[in-house]
Design an enzyme around this catalytic site. Structure first.
Site, PDB file in Angstrom:
ATOM      1  N   LYS A  16       2.813   8.560  14.547  1.00 31.64           N
ATOM      2  CA  LYS A  16       1.506   9.040  14.994  1.00 31.64           C
ATOM      3  C   LYS A  16       0.596   7.723  15.383  1.00 31.64           C
ATOM      4  O   LYS A  16      -0.496   8.098  16.095  1.00 31.64           O
ATOM      5  CB  LYS A  16       0.882   9.289  13.668  1.00 31.64           C
ATOM      6  CG  LYS A  16       1.939  10.598  12.963  1.00 31.64           C
ATOM      7  CD  LYS A  16       1.190  11.076  11.636  1.00 31.64           C
ATOM      8  CE  LYS A  16       1.568  10.297  10.533  1.00 31.64           C
ATOM      9  NZ  LYS A  16       3.098  10.028  10.307  1.00 31.64           N
ATOM     10  N   ALA A  39       2.054   4.069   3.749  1.00 32.47           N
ATOM     11  CA  ALA A  39       2.066   4.258   5.032  1.00 32.47           C
ATOM     12  C   ALA A  39       2.454   2.962   6.091  1.00 32.47           C
ATOM     13  O   ALA A  39       2.370   2.044   5.442  1.00 32.47           O
ATOM     14  CB  ALA A  39       1.048   4.633   5.536  1.00 32.47           C
ATOM     15  N   HIS A  41       2.310   2.038  10.257  1.00 29.38           N
ATOM     16  CA  HIS A  41       1.907   2.547  11.497  1.00 29.38           C
ATOM     17  C   HIS A  41       2.186   1.252  12.467  1.00 29.38           C
ATOM     18  O   HIS A  41       1.532   0.262  12.122  1.00 29.38           O
ATOM     19  CB  HIS A  41       0.789   2.979  11.703  1.00 29.38           C
ATOM     20  CG  HIS A  41       0.136   4.258  10.976  1.00 29.38           C
ATOM     21  ND1 HIS A  41      -1.021   4.536  10.710  1.00 29.38           N
ATOM     22  CD2 HIS A  41       1.084   5.235  10.481  1.00 29.38           C
ATOM     23  CE1 HIS A  41      -1.041   5.944  10.298  1.00 29.38           C
ATOM     24  NE2 HIS A  41       0.320   6.135  10.006  1.00 29.38           N
ATOM     25  N   THR A  42       3.007   1.509  13.285  1.00 27.67           N
ATOM     26  CA  THR A  42       3.304   0.187  14.284  1.00 27.67           C
ATOM     27  C   THR A  42       2.632   0.686  15.635  1.00 27.67           C
ATOM     28  O   THR A  42       2.812   1.834  16.096  1.00 27.67           O
ATOM     29  CB  THR A  42       5.001   0.526  14.740  1.00 27.67           C
ATOM     30  OG1 THR A  42       5.352   0.204  13.234  1.00 27.67           O
ATOM     31  CG2 THR A  42       5.094  -1.119  15.274  1.00 27.67           C
ATOM     32  N   GLN A 235       1.768   9.726   6.472  1.00 26.28           N
ATOM     33  CA  GLN A 235       2.779  10.504   6.042  1.00 26.28           C
ATOM     34  C   GLN A 235       2.757  11.929   6.759  1.00 26.28           C
ATOM     35  O   GLN A 235       2.487  11.920   8.262  1.00 26.28           O
ATOM     36  CB  GLN A 235       2.701  10.783   4.392  1.00 26.28           C
ATOM     37  CG  GLN A 235       3.056   9.567   3.775  1.00 26.28           C
ATOM     38  CD  GLN A 235       1.706   8.784   3.604  1.00 26.28           C
ATOM     39  OE1 GLN A 235       0.626   9.286   3.180  1.00 26.28           O
ATOM     40  NE2 GLN A 235       1.983   7.285   3.605  1.00 26.28           N
ATOM     41  N   THR A 250       4.828  12.965  -1.127  1.00 23.31           N
ATOM     42  CA  THR A 250       4.054  11.808  -1.609  1.00 23.31           C
ATOM     43  C   THR A 250       2.767  12.568  -2.354  1.00 23.31           C
ATOM     44  O   THR A 250       2.920  13.886  -2.518  1.00 23.31           O
ATOM     45  CB  THR A 250       3.183  11.210  -0.538  1.00 23.31           C
ATOM     46  OG1 THR A 250       2.706  10.034  -1.055  1.00 23.31           O
ATOM     47  CG2 THR A 250       2.242  11.962   0.288  1.00 23.31           C
ATOM     48  N   THR A 310       7.359  -0.127   5.784  1.00 25.00           N
ATOM     49  CA  THR A 310       6.771  -0.283   4.899  1.00 25.00           C
ATOM     50  C   THR A 310       7.986  -0.768   3.871  1.00 25.00           C
ATOM     51  O   THR A 310       7.743  -2.146   3.394  1.00 25.00           O
ATOM     52  CB  THR A 310       6.147   0.758   3.978  1.00 25.00           C
ATOM     53  OG1 THR A 310       5.091   1.177   4.771  1.00 25.00           O
ATOM     54  CG2 THR A 310       5.377   0.306   2.804  1.00 25.00           C
TER      55      THR A 310
HETATM   56  P1  IMP Z   1       5.377   7.398  -2.209  1.00 26.30           P
HETATM   57  O1  IMP Z   1       4.257   7.908  -1.227  1.00 26.30           O
HETATM   58  O2  IMP Z   1       5.483   5.931  -2.413  1.00 26.30           O
HETATM   59  O3  IMP Z   1       4.875   7.986  -3.629  1.00 26.30           O
HETATM   60  O4  IMP Z   1       6.719   8.024  -1.955  1.00 26.30           O
HETATM   61  C1  IMP Z   1       7.001   9.293  -2.003  1.00 26.30           C
HETATM   62  C2  IMP Z   1       7.864   9.792  -0.774  1.00 26.30           C
HETATM   63  O5  IMP Z   1       7.030  10.103   0.522  1.00 26.30           O
HETATM   64  C3  IMP Z   1       9.155   9.064  -0.590  1.00 26.30           C
HETATM   65  O6  IMP Z   1      10.246   9.839  -0.116  1.00 26.30           O
HETATM   66  C4  IMP Z   1       8.782   8.013   0.326  1.00 26.30           C
HETATM   67  O7  IMP Z   1       9.820   7.682   1.157  1.00 26.30           O
HETATM   68  C5  IMP Z   1       7.970   9.037   1.461  1.00 26.30           C
HETATM   69  N1  IMP Z   1       6.741   8.199   1.977  1.00 26.30           N
HETATM   70  C6  IMP Z   1       5.841   7.713   1.669  1.00 26.30           C
HETATM   71  N2  IMP Z   1       4.994   7.202   2.824  1.00 26.30           N
HETATM   72  C7  IMP Z   1       6.114   7.343   3.708  1.00 26.30           C
HETATM   73  C8  IMP Z   1       5.735   7.263   5.028  1.00 26.30           C
HETATM   74  O8  IMP Z   1       4.651   6.726   5.686  1.00 26.30           O
HETATM   75  N3  IMP Z   1       6.677   7.566   6.012  1.00 26.30           N
HETATM   76  C9  IMP Z   1       7.739   8.034   5.630  1.00 26.30           C
HETATM   77  N4  IMP Z   1       7.973   8.553   4.338  1.00 26.30           N
HETATM   78  C10 IMP Z   1       6.879   7.952   3.488  1.00 26.30           C
END
Ligand code: IMP
Length: 434
Positions: A16, A39, A41-42, A235, A250, A310
């Protein structure tokens, strides 16, 4: 004036940031509306790779304003160091940055709780879920609470006391061995005075580069000036707290509804762009019907550099899944698609695309986010020809190999949607506009 939102259609990491960076040239302000430093973003600009976690991807555009809306949660220590990295890289040649004073703060105890409880979801351990939990429970601390430092210190003391007990309860309940307990909770981490001084220091640094203000008011003023606003989702649809593959999600709303609640602004005309990778990836736990644990999965992982921005975790990889995209189209009311990383498929002889599922012997063309049902899904695939050519230098749709064009057109025909952008490499310039 028509405003634009960019949302992820799969499980995140669709690229994105690159699409936002491309569109940012035509927008006056770029706004994040949810999530936190989970998140990543690159953006690759002039051959230099920039990784952003909290700052909107448009931040490299000097003449723009980047807004962190009220739906975003902020770890001030992380934001301060991200701003330092930004200014070290580009000096003051970055966008103006404004942050909503209504943003909730990620506190050290949120990260600790996440580290103890987030394992079964595979969270990023950045404290995201526990911070949103406090926000909803009305026990959180917001940026606006740091205006009066005495009142802020009092809030921190009160919360720290509660969390010291709660964290001990969690450690005991989860039977975390003593040695690991010391790793999870560093000695000074829950000390209120240490927290207040490090947070105040970080906030002072942030205030030198960005302003903390009423961003909803700013957006309303911008809209009155008739300028274009670009909303940047972090996300993706399947990680949405309500519409995603719960509980493997998330804790925010990365879907289009998040724009309204996460900014305090209702765009009257909103163009919705869904970003999808040319295949599928996910990090963390949860069902993944088209996952590949074979050589093709390995090809996607290595060629696509599918390691988390991340956390550095390898991403799970699989074929493109049309039921997912159909679902994302419906939930977000997508107007068009951006397909990224098409170049990663180069060199594969045959490409498979999931067209529907069989769940308990019944054909289901419509995706269900119900995790237990998804685990049972048998996938029906269509096979398409691959291509061998390197497409990273291609700049127009007509120059793509026939099989690559057919792959894109197959997606368009199946979903009844226009693919308006095609990513064929990591650089800013490697986007085909149609
Ligand atoms: P949290 O957002 O750290 O609570 O993670 C909840 C779920 O969302 C996990 O499976 C994470 O790997 C996934 N997740 C959170 N942020 C990202 C993102 O930016 N990209 C891909 N997966 C994400």
């Amino acid at each position: 004036m028509q405003h634009t939102v960019v949302v992820g259609t799969q499980w995140g990491d669709e690229g994105k940031g690159k699409i936002v960076d491309t569109l940012a040239r035509h927008a006056d302000s770029i706004i994040r509306f949810q999530g936190g430093n989970n998140a990543g973003h690159t953006v690759v600009a002039n051959g230099v790779k920039h990784a952003f976690h909290l700052l909107p991807s448009g931040v490299l555009h000097q003449d723009k304003t980047c807004v962190i809306g009220s739906g975003v949660i902020i770890d001030p220590l992380v934001l301060a160091s991200e701003l330092t990295r930004l200014t070290d890289a580009v000096g003051d040649k970055h966008a103006k940055i404004i942050i909503s004073d209504l943003c909730h703060l990620i506190m050290p105890w949120h990260r600790i709780v996440d580290s103890i409880t987030g394992g079964k979801i595979g969270t990023t351990s950045r404290g995201i879920g526990p911070t949103y939990t406090d926000a909803i429970a009305r026990t959180g601390i917001r940026l606006i609470d740091t205006r009066d430092l005495d009142a802020f210190a009092e809030l921190v003391r009160k919360q720290a006391k509660w969390y010291q007990s709660y964290i001990q309860l969690l450690l005991d309940f989860h039977q975390v061995p003593k040695a690991q307990q010391y790793q999870l909770v560093q000695s000074k981490e829950l000390d209120p005075d240490t927290i207040v001084s490090s947070y105040v220091k970080a906030l002072k640094h942030i205030a030198k580069i960005a302003s903390i203000t009423d961003t909803a008011h700013f957006l309303h003023q911008q809209a009155e000036k008739d300028v274009a606003l670009l909303f940047e989702g972090a996300q993706a649809t399947l990680l949405d707290i309500t519409y995603g593959t719960y509980p493997y999600v998330t804790s925010s709303h990365p879907t289009v509804g998040g724009v309204y609640t996460g900014t305090g602004f209702r765009p009257r005309h909103l163009h919705v762009i869904g970003v999808a990778k040319a295949y599928t990836t996910r990090v963390g736990e949860g069902p993944f019907p088209t996952e590949l644990n074979d050589d093709v999965g390995q090809h996607l992982l290595e060629t696509g550099h599918e390691y988390g921005t991340t956390t550095g975790r390898p991403r799970r990889c699989g074929w493109l899944d049309l039921p997912i995209l159909r679902y994302a189209k419906r939930i977000n009311g997508l107007d068009c698609l951006a397909i990224t990383k098409l170049d990663v498929l180069s060199g594969l002889e045959t490409l498979k695309v999931a067209t529907s599922y069989y769940i308990e012997d019944q054909e289901e063309p419509v995706f269900t986010p119900h995790a237990a049902l998804l685990e049972k899904a048998e996938v029906k695939y269509e096979s398409l020809s691959g291509w061998q050519e390197d497409i990273t230098g291609v700049r127009s749709f007509s120059q793509l190999p026939k099989a690559a064009k057919e792959y894109i057109m197959f997606i368009e025909d199946s979903l009844k949607i226009n693919v308006a952008y095609i990513g064929i490499g990591p650089d800013r310039e490697q986007v085909i506009l149609r």
